[in-house]
Each structure stands twice: as C-alpha cells, then as structure tokens.
Motif scaffolding. Structure first.
Motif, short mmCIF file in Angstrom:
data_model
loop_
_atom_site.label_atom_id
_atom_site.label_comp_id
_atom_site.label_asym_id
_atom_site.label_seq_id
_atom_site.Cartn_x
_atom_site.Cartn_y
_atom_site.Cartn_z
N ARG A 1 0.81 -1.22 0.00
CA ARG A 1 0.00 0.00 0.00
C ARG A 1 0.85 1.27 0.00
NH1 ARG A 1 -2.51 -4.17 -0.51
NH2 ARG A 1 -4.75 -4.40 -0.13
N ASP A 2 2.00 1.24 0.68
CA ASP A 2 2.86 2.42 0.66
C ASP A 2 3.35 2.70 -0.76
OD1 ASP A 2 2.63 2.90 3.36
OD2 ASP A 2 4.34 1.65 3.89
N LEU A 3 3.66 1.64 -1.50
CA LEU A 3 4.10 1.84 -2.88
C LEU A 3 2.95 2.38 -3.74
CD1 LEU A 3 6.35 1.59 -4.92
CD2 LEU A 3 5.67 -0.78 -5.32
N ARG A 4 1.73 1.92 -3.47
CA ARG A 4 0.59 2.47 -4.20
C ARG A 4 0.42 3.96 -3.95
NH1 ARG A 4 -4.38 -1.96 -3.63
NH2 ARG A 4 -3.29 -3.72 -4.60
N VAL A 5 0.62 4.35 -2.70
CA VAL A 5 0.52 5.78 -2.39
C VAL A 5 1.60 6.56 -3.13
CG1 VAL A 5 0.76 7.48 -0.54
CG2 VAL A 5 -0.58 5.41 -0.16
N SER A 6 2.81 6.00 -3.22
CA SER A 6 3.89 6.67 -3.94
C SER A 6 3.54 6.84 -5.42
CB SER A 6 5.19 5.87 -3.81
OG SER A 6 5.61 5.80 -2.47
N VAL A 7 2.94 5.81 -6.02
CA VAL A 7 2.54 5.90 -7.42
C VAL A 7 1.45 6.95 -7.60
CG1 VAL A 7 1.49 4.63 -9.33
CG2 VAL A 7 3.21 3.53 -7.90
N LEU A 8 0.49 6.99 -6.68
CA LEU A 8 -0.59 7.98 -6.77
C LEU A 8 -0.06 9.39 -6.55
CD1 LEU A 8 -3.41 6.04 -4.91
CD2 LEU A 8 -3.24 6.46 -7.36
N ASN A 9 0.96 9.53 -5.71
CA ASN A 9 1.58 10.86 -5.52
C ASN A 9 2.19 11.35 -6.82
OD1 ASN A 9 0.90 11.15 -2.82
ND2 ASN A 9 2.79 10.23 -2.09
N VAL A 10 2.76 10.44 -7.60
CA VAL A 10 3.29 10.82 -8.91
C VAL A 10 2.17 11.31 -9.82
CG1 VAL A 10 4.51 9.99 -10.96
CG2 VAL A 10 5.25 9.26 -8.70
N GLU A 11 1.05 10.59 -9.82
CA GLU A 11 -0.09 11.01 -10.64
C GLU A 11 -0.59 12.39 -10.21
OE1 GLU A 11 -1.29 9.44 -13.26
OE2 GLU A 11 0.20 7.85 -13.04
N ALA A 12 -0.63 12.63 -8.90
CA ALA A 12 -1.08 13.93 -8.41
C ALA A 12 -0.11 15.04 -8.83
CB ALA A 12 -1.23 13.90 -6.89
N ALA A 13 1.20 14.76 -8.73
CA ALA A 13 2.18 15.76 -9.13
C ALA A 13 2.12 16.03 -10.63
CB ALA A 13 3.59 15.30 -8.73
N ARG A 14 1.83 14.99 -11.42
CA ARG A 14 1.68 15.18 -12.85
C ARG A 14 0.49 16.09 -13.15
NH1 ARG A 14 0.61 9.84 -15.24
NH2 ARG A 14 2.87 9.61 -15.34
N ALA A 15 -0.61 15.84 -12.48
CA ALA A 15 -1.79 16.68 -12.70
C ALA A 15 -1.52 18.13 -12.30
CB ALA A 15 -2.98 16.12 -11.92
N GLN A 16 -0.80 18.32 -11.19
CA GLN A 16 -0.48 19.68 -10.76
C GLN A 16 0.41 20.38 -11.78
OE1 GLN A 16 -1.70 21.40 -7.96
NE2 GLN A 16 -0.76 23.03 -9.16
N TYR A 17 1.34 19.65 -12.36
CA TYR A 17 2.18 20.25 -13.40
C TYR A 17 1.34 20.67 -14.60
CZ TYR A 17 5.23 20.45 -17.46
OH TYR A 17 5.84 20.84 -18.61
N GLN A 18 0.40 19.82 -15.00
CA GLN A 18 -0.44 20.15 -16.14
C GLN A 18 -1.30 21.38 -15.86
OE1 GLN A 18 -2.32 16.33 -16.44
NE2 GLN A 18 -0.98 15.64 -18.09
N ILE A 19 -1.78 21.49 -14.61
CA ILE A 19 -2.57 22.67 -14.24
C ILE A 19 -1.72 23.93 -14.36
CG2 ILE A 19 -3.73 23.82 -12.32
CD1 ILE A 19 -4.57 21.02 -11.34
N THR A 20 -0.50 23.88 -13.83
CA THR A 20 0.37 25.06 -13.86
C THR A 20 0.78 25.39 -15.29
OG1 THR A 20 1.22 24.40 -11.69
CG2 THR A 20 2.47 26.05 -12.90
N ARG A 21 1.08 24.39 -16.08
CA ARG A 21 1.50 24.61 -17.46
C ARG A 21 0.39 25.23 -18.29
NH1 ARG A 21 1.58 22.05 -22.43
NH2 ARG A 21 3.58 22.12 -23.56
N ALA A 22 -0.84 24.87 -18.00
CA ALA A 22 -1.97 25.38 -18.78
C ALA A 22 -2.12 26.90 -18.64
CB ALA A 22 -3.26 24.69 -18.36
#
Length: 543
Positions: A92-113
């Motif tokens: 589960r800790d690794l799943r959280v790490s993977v989801l944190n990457v997805e969240a950071a990706r989305a935040q980057y896309q928001i800022t880039r837009a």
C-alpha cells in the motif's frame, strides 16, 4: 507601406522573443559534493569478497553495477523472489507513492496550462424591468440575448508563469524519483524481513534441540537424585536449564509469528499457500561482489539524491517567479459574438458584437509582500541545498558502512563456526567427564549454555551478513529492474508486476502500450504532444 510592414514584423518578432525567452530564474549550478572523491580504503575496506571467495559459491556480479543487476538475479531463493513480486504488486505504501506521482503530474499540467489562453463559449439572457417613469415608449421590460466566445490570456513577459511551470515540473520529477526510491527500499525491506524470519526459524531449531538435550539430562539427574546417587543441587541446576530453554522457545515462537506478520504487511496480502519451497538461511547465496564504484556514481544511481536535486531545482525556479512578481502583469481579455433583443435575431445581419480589454497591473505598494516572498524563496533554496548535500553525505555513509561490514562478516562467520564446533566438542567432553565422576554436573550445564549462546551468535552473524548485502545492494541503487539486462523503466512508469489495471494516460494523451511507455522520458509521458525540449533544463539570463 513597406516600411510600416517591416516595422510591424520586427515588433512582432521582438515580442515573440521576449515572451518566449525572458526569465528571472537564477542560473542553476549543482552544489559541490560534500564528500571525498573515493570511499574509504585500506584495512577492513580492502578485504572485500570476490567471485573466487568461498562465501560466493561461484555466483558473481560479473563486475556489473548494482542498478544493472535485476533483483531476481541478486536473490537466488525462488520463494523470496515470489514474495518480492507480490509486494511490488500489493504494497500500500508503494501504491501511495505511485498515486503521488499522478497527483504531481496533474499539478504540473494545471500550472503549465496557465501559459495558454483560455477560451469559453457563453450564451446568456438578460431580462430587466425599468420603472415606467424612466422607460422609453412605455417599454418597462427589456430582453438581451447573447451568444459568443470569451477569451483571456496573461502574457508572460517576465517569466512568472514559466518559472512556476518549471517549479511544478521539478516537483513532479522529484516525486517520481521518490517513488523509485520507495520501490527500491521495498525490495530491500521485504528481503530483510524474510531473512529475519529464516533466522528465527534457525533459532527455534537450535532452542528445540537444546530443550530436548536439557530434558534428557534432567531426567537422568532426577532419577539419580531420586535413587540417592545424585545431589539435589545437580537436579535443580538441570531443571533450571530446562525451564530457561522453554522460556526461550516461547520468546522465539512469538518473534517468529511477529516476523511473519511484518512480512505480510509489507507484501500487502496473506502469504499464498502455493509459494515455492525456500532455502534455509545458510543457503541464501546472495551476490556478494558487487563493485562500489565511486561516490560520484551515487548522484545518478541513487533516486533519493536525484529527488533531492529536483527539489533544489524547484526552489531555484521559485526564485524566478518571486522576482517576476516585482514587474508588471499584462493580460488580454476579449469577447466576440452576437447581441439581440430577441432570441430569433441573434444571428441576423448587424447583430455582431465584440470587446477587447487589455490590462496592465503594476505593483506599487503591497506592504512588503513581494520582498518577503523573494526572501522566502531564497531561504527555501538554501534549505534545499542543505538537504541535497545531506542526501549525498547520507548515501556516502550508508555505502561506506556497508563496505566496512562486508569486509568483516566472512571472517567473523568462519571464526564463529570454529567457535561453535569447539563448544560442541567441549559439551561432549564435559558430559563424558561427568559420567565418569571426574567433574561436577555444573561443567556440563555451563558447556551446554555456552554452546547455545555460540549457536545464537552464529545465526545472528549470518543474518547480519545477508541483510548487509541486501542493504548495500539498495544503497548502491539496485532493485529497480527485475532481470539483469532489462531496460530500466522511467521513474514515473506504472507498476506492471502482474497488475491488471491499465495505466491511466495523461489528460489529452492517447493510451500507449507498455513498451511505448517504457521508452518515454518522464516529461514526454506528461504531455506527449508537447515539444521534447520541455524536458531540457535551460537556464536563461534575465531579460
């Protein structure tokens, strides 16, 4: 006319260069490594195992660096390999790490837009009543219908938005590297816990054998005491050894259950009943001759160091945004559409309407907010520099400690094996002397206790040697690929160890096969249609 056209072209070109190139981010320079250029040498550090060492049993790393050795090649226990595979799929800790990457990706896309204009389609009706005394021709009710497009765009003359975008990108890359570090650490943690469980199994075997021997001795001494041949002291001493062994057995049974519970937590599900047969502790033939390389190699091998550097890059970009806040902001807003007092007249000739409203905002007095933000950004960069240097120092210390331990465990275990054999022979001789009336029973009990302690020391040393090899494999950056020779995945690649859930593509990006995804850089996976140059770190002087 030609002169005006050339001037307009020159102005447009200059504006394009200004918008695309100006930034106030400081030029990034990687901090100097706060460690020596080589790992410690001489003494115990020079006594490293090789492929010809007795402990290697013919298994060798072939001089490959740790990141190039798959964890299935490092571990030779098929049961452990299967458990690691399950942990990578379910932890589960690794799943959280993977989801944190997805969240950071989305935040980057928001800022880039924010670099691009926003366009909205709007349709509205405005119905209004005016008092009769104020209306014309007694028309107290009026209607206005409109359909059109609204657009707005902040022109990033001074690079504020681009600096924020660079900051978000670096934070995303840092999160991806942290996820990679978490996966490598999980492989090591599962192996360490599995080896701990095997060590407790060996201790249980030793304790049960010791208990059986003690019970046999107790029966003899009790029989002798009951028949008036032996003394009560011998009988009580033998009884004490039995009860001590029984207490030790309960302790180790408890530790065995707790060790398995800890392993189940790491795996993320109960251990399956169909796991392959495992190897005992003294048959765990791990690769022991992995080369350490140079401390500078850790900068590219250790994902935790890479994550720390990306955090430093994010702090560096944030200074550019803080500096740009001192300069004007230029925004363009406009609309185009049709207006009509009736719904049916919206698209009739003459109903077109538009508006254009450029705006410039210049900071004059903000109570020192911009100055404080700039000071904060600069302090945060210094903090990240310290964190980056600390990550390097910590990595250097971990590898150096691992090399020191690797240089001593083989000789220590050989000495403990000889010591255990000597204590076993001592017990045989003490028992023989006691049975022949040459010595007291106390010598037998002392020899029995010393043999038990020697066996425990040997098991613990074997465990420590194996866990040191596992941890050193992790500290040198190993554990990211499954098989030696595999193409390393990007740090933000989805976990594919038997997972049935498909990877969710980035917004606006077509789904890609796993082979295609594994060949993409982290930035290419963010927005596949963005220019590849997005991944390059460019430092541009303010202007």
């Amino acid at each position: 006319m030609l002169r005006h056209s050339l001037m307009a072209t020159a102005v447009a070109a200059a504006l394009t260069v200004l918008v695309a190139g100006c930034t106030f981010e400081p030029k990034y320079e990687r901090p100097a490594e706060p460690t020596t250029s080589t790992f410690p040498e001489g003494g115990i550090y020079s006594n490293q195992p090789t492929s010809s060492s007795t402990a290697s049993n013919g298994r060798t790393a072939n001089n490959l660096a740790a990141p190039d050795i798959g964890w299935r090649d490092f571990f030779n226990d098929s049961r452990l390999q299967r458990i690691v595979e399950l942990a990578l799929k379910n932890n589960r800790d690794l799943r959280v790490s993977v989801l944190n990457v997805e969240a950071a990706r989305a935040q980057y896309q928001i800022t880039r837009a924010a670099l691009l204009p926003t366009i909205d389609a709007v349709a509205s009706q405005n119905k209004q009543r005016t008092p009769r005394d104020l209306s014309f021709f007694n028309q107290t009710i009026s209607n206005t219908y409109s359909v059109g497009l609204n657009a707005s765009w902040e022109i990033d003359f001074f690079g504020r938005i681009r600096s924020l975008k660079d900051q978000a990108l670096a934070q995303y890359l840092s999160t991806a590297e942290s996820r990679k570090a978490a996966e490598i650490a999980l492989v090591s943690s599962v192996a360490d816990q599995y080896l701990q469980m095997l060590a407790v199994d060996d201790l249980l075997t030793v304790t049960r054998n010791t208990l059986k021997t003690a019970e046999d001795s107790y029966r003899i001494t009790k029989l002798q005491y009951d028949n008036g041949v032996g003394s009560e002291l011998d009988e009580r001493q033998a009884e004490g050894i039995v009860e001590q062994a029984r207490a030790n057995l309960q302790t180790e049974m408890r530790l065995r259950a707790q060790a398995e519970n800890a392993l189940v937590l790491l795996v993320g599900e109960p251990l399956p009943a169909d796991l392959p047969t495992g190897l005992p502790l003294d048959s765990q033939n791990l690769l022991s001759d992995i080369p350490a390389g140079l401390p500078s190699d850790l900068l590219v091998r250790r994902p935790d160091i890479a994550a720390a550097e990306q955090s430093l890059l994010a702090a560096n970009a944030n200074i550019g945004a803080a500096r740009a806040a001192f300069f004007p902001r230029v925004s363009l807003t406009g609309s185009f559409g049709t207006l009509s007092p009736t719904l049916g007249g919206l698209f009739k000739p003459g109903s077109a309407a538009w508006s254009f409203a450029p705006q410039i905002s210049v900071p004059i007095f903000e109570g020192g907010t911009n100055l404080a933000n700039l000071d904060l950004a600069q302090v945060q960069k210094r903090i990240e520099i310290a964190n980056y240097e600390k990550a390097i120092q910590n990595a250097f210390r971990e590898v150096a400690d691992g090399l020191a331990a690797r240089g001593t465990f083989d000789d220590q275990i050989k000495a403990l094996e000889r010591f255990t054999n000597s204590q076993s022979r001592r017990l045989e001789l003490s028992d023989l002397r006691y049975r022949n009336g040459v010595d007291s029973y106390l010598a037998v009990l002392t020899a029995q206790t010393d043999l038990y302690n020697a066996q425990q020391l040997l098991i613990n040393a074997r465990l420590q040697r194996l866990t040191n090899l596992v941890d050193l494999y992790q500290f040198l950056g190993g554990g990211w690929i499954e098989h030696a020779g595999d193409q390393p995945r990007p740090a933000d690649a989805p976990v594919d160890y038997g997972s049935t859930a498909p990877a969710v593509p980035a917004s606006g990006a077509p789904a890609a096969s796993s082979a295609t995804v594994s060949q993409m850089t982290p930035v290419e996976r963010l927005l596949p249609r963005a220019p590849q140059a997005e991944s390059a770190r460019k430092t541009v002087a303010p202007g």
